[in-house]
Design a protein around this motif. Structure first.
Motif, PDB file in Angstrom:
ATOM      1  N   GLU A  75       0.821  -1.208   0.000  1.00 55.51           N
ATOM      2  CA  GLU A  75       0.000   0.000   0.000  1.00 55.51           C
ATOM      3  C   GLU A  75       0.856   1.260   0.000  1.00 55.51           C
ATOM      4  O   GLU A  75       0.468   2.287  -0.531  1.00 55.51           O
ATOM      5  N   TYR A  76       2.006   1.168   0.613  1.00 58.79           N
ATOM      6  CA  TYR A  76       2.808   2.375   0.773  1.00 58.79           C
ATOM      7  C   TYR A  76       4.087   2.301  -0.048  1.00 58.79           C
ATOM      8  O   TYR A  76       4.690   1.248  -0.181  1.00 58.79           O
ATOM      9  N   THR A  77       4.488   3.443  -0.560  1.00 57.44           N
ATOM     10  CA  THR A  77       5.801   3.517  -1.179  1.00 57.44           C
ATOM     11  C   THR A  77       6.776   3.978  -0.099  1.00 57.44           C
ATOM     12  O   THR A  77       6.375   4.600   0.893  1.00 57.44           O
ATOM     13  N   GLU A  80       6.515   7.579   0.669  1.00 60.80           N
ATOM     14  CA  GLU A  80       5.414   7.973   1.554  1.00 60.80           C
ATOM     15  C   GLU A  80       5.765   7.729   3.011  1.00 60.80           C
ATOM     16  O   GLU A  80       5.432   8.526   3.885  1.00 60.80           O
ATOM     17  N   ARG A  83       8.277  10.391   4.124  1.00 67.13           N
ATOM     18  CA  ARG A  83       7.602  11.679   4.254  1.00 67.13           C
ATOM     19  C   ARG A  83       6.684  11.665   5.472  1.00 67.13           C
ATOM     20  O   ARG A  83       6.640  12.634   6.238  1.00 67.13           O
ATOM     21  N   VAL A 142     -13.209   9.741   2.120  1.00 59.84           N
ATOM     22  CA  VAL A 142     -11.850   9.735   1.552  1.00 59.84           C
ATOM     23  C   VAL A 142     -11.386  11.149   1.170  1.00 59.84           C
ATOM     24  O   VAL A 142     -10.232  11.507   1.376  1.00 59.84           O
ATOM     25  N   GLY A 143     -12.300  11.953   0.639  1.00 60.48           N
ATOM     26  CA  GLY A 143     -11.893  13.267   0.153  1.00 60.48           C
ATOM     27  C   GLY A 143     -11.853  14.335   1.229  1.00 60.48           C
ATOM     28  O   GLY A 143     -11.443  15.457   0.975  1.00 60.48           O
ATOM     29  N   ARG A 145     -11.029  16.718   4.486  1.00 60.91           N
ATOM     30  CA  ARG A 145      -9.786  17.391   4.857  1.00 60.91           C
ATOM     31  C   ARG A 145      -8.966  16.601   5.874  1.00 60.91           C
ATOM     32  O   ARG A 145      -7.747  16.635   5.862  1.00 60.91           O
ATOM     33  N   THR A 147      -8.727  13.365   6.228  1.00 58.76           N
ATOM     34  CA  THR A 147      -8.298  12.021   5.834  1.00 58.76           C
ATOM     35  C   THR A 147      -6.779  11.852   5.723  1.00 58.76           C
ATOM     36  O   THR A 147      -6.250  10.844   6.192  1.00 58.76           O
ATOM     37  N   PRO A 148      -6.050  12.821   5.136  1.00 57.18           N
ATOM     38  CA  PRO A 148      -4.592  12.656   5.126  1.00 57.18           C
ATOM     39  C   PRO A 148      -4.011  12.508   6.534  1.00 57.18           C
ATOM     40  O   PRO A 148      -3.048  11.765   6.734  1.00 57.18           O
ATOM     41  N   LEU A 151      -4.699   8.925   7.595  1.00 54.50           N
ATOM     42  CA  LEU A 151      -3.848   7.985   6.857  1.00 54.50           C
ATOM     43  C   LEU A 151      -2.403   8.068   7.320  1.00 54.50           C
ATOM     44  O   LEU A 151      -1.733   7.044   7.441  1.00 54.50           O
ATOM     45  N   SER A 152      -1.923   9.280   7.608  1.00 54.88           N
ATOM     46  CA  SER A 152      -0.512   9.338   8.004  1.00 54.88           C
ATOM     47  C   SER A 152      -0.317   8.777   9.409  1.00 54.88           C
ATOM     48  O   SER A 152       0.756   8.250   9.718  1.00 54.88           O
ATOM     49  N   VAL A 155       0.096   5.204   8.757  1.00 53.61           N
ATOM     50  CA  VAL A 155       1.444   4.945   8.247  1.00 53.61           C
ATOM     51  C   VAL A 155       2.432   4.858   9.405  1.00 53.61           C
ATOM     52  O   VAL A 155       3.267   3.947   9.477  1.00 53.61           O
ATOM     53  N   VAL A 317      -7.825  21.349  10.939  1.00 58.45           N
ATOM     54  CA  VAL A 317      -9.118  20.870  10.466  1.00 58.45           C
ATOM     55  C   VAL A 317     -10.206  21.352  11.422  1.00 58.45           C
ATOM     56  O   VAL A 317      -9.977  21.463  12.626  1.00 58.45           O
TER      57      VAL A 317
ATOM     58  N   ARG B  15      -4.596  13.729  -3.847  1.00 62.22           N
ATOM     59  CA  ARG B  15      -5.823  14.507  -3.850  1.00 62.22           C
ATOM     60  C   ARG B  15      -5.517  15.928  -4.284  1.00 62.22           C
ATOM     61  O   ARG B  15      -4.565  16.535  -3.793  1.00 62.22           O
ATOM     62  N   LEU B  39     -14.985  15.109  -6.256  1.00 60.76           N
ATOM     63  CA  LEU B  39     -15.563  15.479  -4.965  1.00 60.76           C
ATOM     64  C   LEU B  39     -16.118  16.884  -5.017  1.00 60.76           C
ATOM     65  O   LEU B  39     -15.555  17.766  -5.650  1.00 60.76           O
ATOM     66  N   TYR B  41     -17.257  19.853  -2.364  1.00 58.51           N
ATOM     67  CA  TYR B  41     -17.166  20.186  -0.943  1.00 58.51           C
ATOM     68  C   TYR B  41     -18.314  21.077  -0.506  1.00 58.51           C
ATOM     69  O   TYR B  41     -18.861  21.852  -1.292  1.00 58.51           O
ATOM     70  N   ASP B  47     -14.093  21.358   5.050  1.00 54.67           N
ATOM     71  CA  ASP B  47     -13.427  20.104   5.402  1.00 54.67           C
ATOM     72  C   ASP B  47     -14.205  18.883   4.908  1.00 54.67           C
ATOM     73  O   ASP B  47     -13.689  17.783   4.879  1.00 54.67           O
TER      74      ASP B  47
END
Lengths: 410, 161
Positions: A75-77, A80, A83, A142-143, A145, A147-148, A151-152, A155, A317, B15, B39, B41, B47
């Motif tokens: 899943e990860y490079t 990534e 970073r 998923v989209g 704000r 979510t990153p 996900l991190s 990771v 966020v 994204r 998407l 928003y 957000d």
């Protein structure tokens, strides 16, 4: 006829898993808790104890762990991961401290020995990236704000696993402090080396494995995973980490192809792994730990929620996104079981297996459930979320009004 | 300059979020498999994505083409707006025209009207940018570009001198 019995038992187990998986799908929950329950039913003291196929299932379960970790690495490079390490070190540390704490405290209160306490801390710490990935997709998060951030954090947890599993393997082997630190040094060196190789010479690994033929690719990849995992085990680094590192070293279109080819195998053996874990747990051991598991689950919900909330807030966020980040992270699953599984096969603390099973049973169901229940409240009431992704994009009528209102307020 | 924010999604892909001049936000999640999620928003809560549409590689390309084509059409419309007020007129040289057999220079059309003779169509052939010594003959069609008044004046010259 020995093999006849084996086939009947194996067939029965796999068929039962299929039925349970179907049930989980219809109920919209993760199949992991049901697989565990299936394992409980087939295990010692269960409803239908197996007689002959347990040996095969035990090897299958180990392959399941390797494939779980391998596909996670895919899943990860490496890029990534590096970073992620730079960007979310603070969040990752917070995650570790807040979520390992309940397990460690519980272990201390139960008067367990240090190794078992380290295991329980790991079980309560690590979220289930499988369940969370599915939850994010199902709820259309998923989209968003936050979510990153989520996900991190995942990771970081996976990187932490790459360090934690070798430590655990060393501790479980009961070797001396000196020998232990040597293995740990070897493990860290191996991880750094693989990251370096993947970053600088990823094309070399890809060139070696690459094949236009699916069959050849499948055999090469699976062979490489098992071989590296075995060598890693030999070096006491933990076979799972070896498999994870192979996954990281493969990248680009090759990783995509390998994932597609190995996913069915992974699904099969991972299901076998959860059953095997259930097999080793005697259902009669569950009631005594139920209360502890429930307490840990409550603490686990709160600590993960706090982790996500704080990490999202640090990333700037807004309120809804912070709640979502906290909720998304709650689910525990495959990795808690992987950790507990290592300890169970090493014979540490008999109550550990059933406690981990009960803990994961609760949180694998509760995590997605909380998400589903909370989702309608995490939007402004004027903008209901369209559940199906195929519904037409926003109603055209009220749109200009909203925009002109916005213009006025600016 | 359009503002586009790019964020890595570990394990998923990339994204991009675009903010329009009216403050709306549109995003695209590019999965490694080639799948794209479009998407939309929430205007009140940047957000939160209120809607997402999953697109296959082909669908995403088709959509990109549509958006791209629209831009070309908009540019053409823009160009037309810029040259607004200019008209093109085609003036035939009839048998009784005073300039039948005389040169373009003799007409002094540009000096007298401000309109330009940009081409002459003779026997189905377009002769672009005729020089001042170009000699008209019956049956020629003269293409004139200028204001409405200018081109009408040129037509008058060819008819009556």
């Amino acid at each position: 006829m020995h093999s006849a019995t084996v086939f009947v038992e194996l067939g029965g187990v796999i068929l039962a898993l299929g039925l349970l998986g179907g049930l989980a799908m219809r109920a919209g929950i993760s199949p992991i808790p049901l697989y565990l329950l299936g394992g409980l039913a087939f295990g010692h003291g269960g409803l239908l104890p197996l007689s002959t196929s347990e040996e095969f299932i035990s090897i299958g379960a180990e392959i399941g762990v390797l494939l779980l970790l391998f596909t996670l690495g895919l899943e990860y490079t490496a890029d990534e991961l590096v970073r992620g390490m730079r960007q979310s070190a603070v969040g990752g540390l917070l995650d570790l401290v807040l979520n390992a704490a309940p397990g460690i405290v519980a272990g201390l209160l139960l008067g367990w020995d240090p190794v078992a306490i380290v295991v329980l801390g790991g079980v309560t710490y690590v979220s289930s990236s499988g369940i969370i990935a599915k939850l994010l997709a199902d709820l259309g998060w998923v989209g968003n704000r936050e979510t990153p951030v989520v996900l991190s954090l995942l990771v970081m947890e996976d990187l932490a696993m790459a360090v934690y599993l070798p430590i655990l393997t060393t501790l479980l082997a009961g070797v001396s402090l000196l020998a232990g630190s040597v293995t740990l040094g070897v493990a860290l060196l191996a991880i750094a080396l693989v990251l370096l190789v993947a970053l600088r010479f990823g094309w070399l690994v890809s060139a070696f494995v690459k094949s236009p033929n699916d069959e050849v690719l499948l055999l090469k990849v699976l062979g490489l995973v098992l071989l590296v995992a075995g060598l890693a085990q030999e070096l006491q680094i933990s076979s799972a980490v070896g498999a994870f590192l192979v996954g990281i070293a493969l990248s680009g279109p090759l990783a995509e192809a390998a994932r597609e080819l190995l996913s069915p195998l992974r699904d099969l053996f991972a299901a076998v792994f959860f059953v095997f874990f259930g097999l080793q747990t005697d259902p009669s051991h569950l009631p005594p730990v139920a209360l502890v598991a429930l307490g840990l689950a409550v603490a686990g919900v709160l600590s993960k929620f706090a982790t996500g909330y704080i990490a999202a807030a640090r990333a700037g966020v807004g309120r809804n996104g912070r709640y979502r980040a906290g909720i998304a992270l709650i689910a525990r699953g495959e990795f808690s079981i992987v950790i507990a599984g290592l300890a169970v096969s090493a014979g540490v603390e008999p109550a550990l297996g059933s406690l981990a099973a009960a803990y994961v049973l609760i949180l694998a169901i509760l995590g997605p459930l909380i998400g589903r229940l909370a989702e309608p409240f995490l939007h402004r009431p004027t903008h209901p979320h369209h559940a199906g992704s195929e519904t037409p994009v926003s109603e055209p009528g009220p749109e200009p009004e909203r925009e002109s209102q916005l213009n006025v307020s600016h | 300059m359009v503002e586009v924010e790019r964020t890595a999604l570990p394990g998923i892909g990339l994204r991009h979020i675009l903010t329009t001049s009216r403050g709306r936000q549109i995003g695209v999640v590019s999965h490694r498999s080639g799948r794209r999620d479009l998407l939309i928003y929430d205007p009140d809560d940047p957000d939160t994505s209120v809607d997402d549409v999953a697109l296959t590689v082909d669908e995403a390309e088709a959509l990109a083409e549509l958006l791209g084509t629209r831009r070309v059409i908009e540019r053409l419309a823009e160009l037309e707006r810029q040259v607004e007020g200019l008209v093109t007129e085609q003036i035939p040289i009839t048998a009784g025209s005073p300039y039948d057999g005389r040169t373009l220079g003799d007409t002094r059309a540009r000096t007298r009207t401000g309109a330009s003779i940009v081409a002459v169509v003779r026997e189905g052939e377009v002769l672009a940018s005729p020089r001042p010594d170009f000699r008209f003959q019956t049956g020629d069609i003269v293409v004139v570009v200028g204001t409405k008044e200018g081109t009408s004046a040129v037509a008058q010259i060819f008819r009556n001198g």
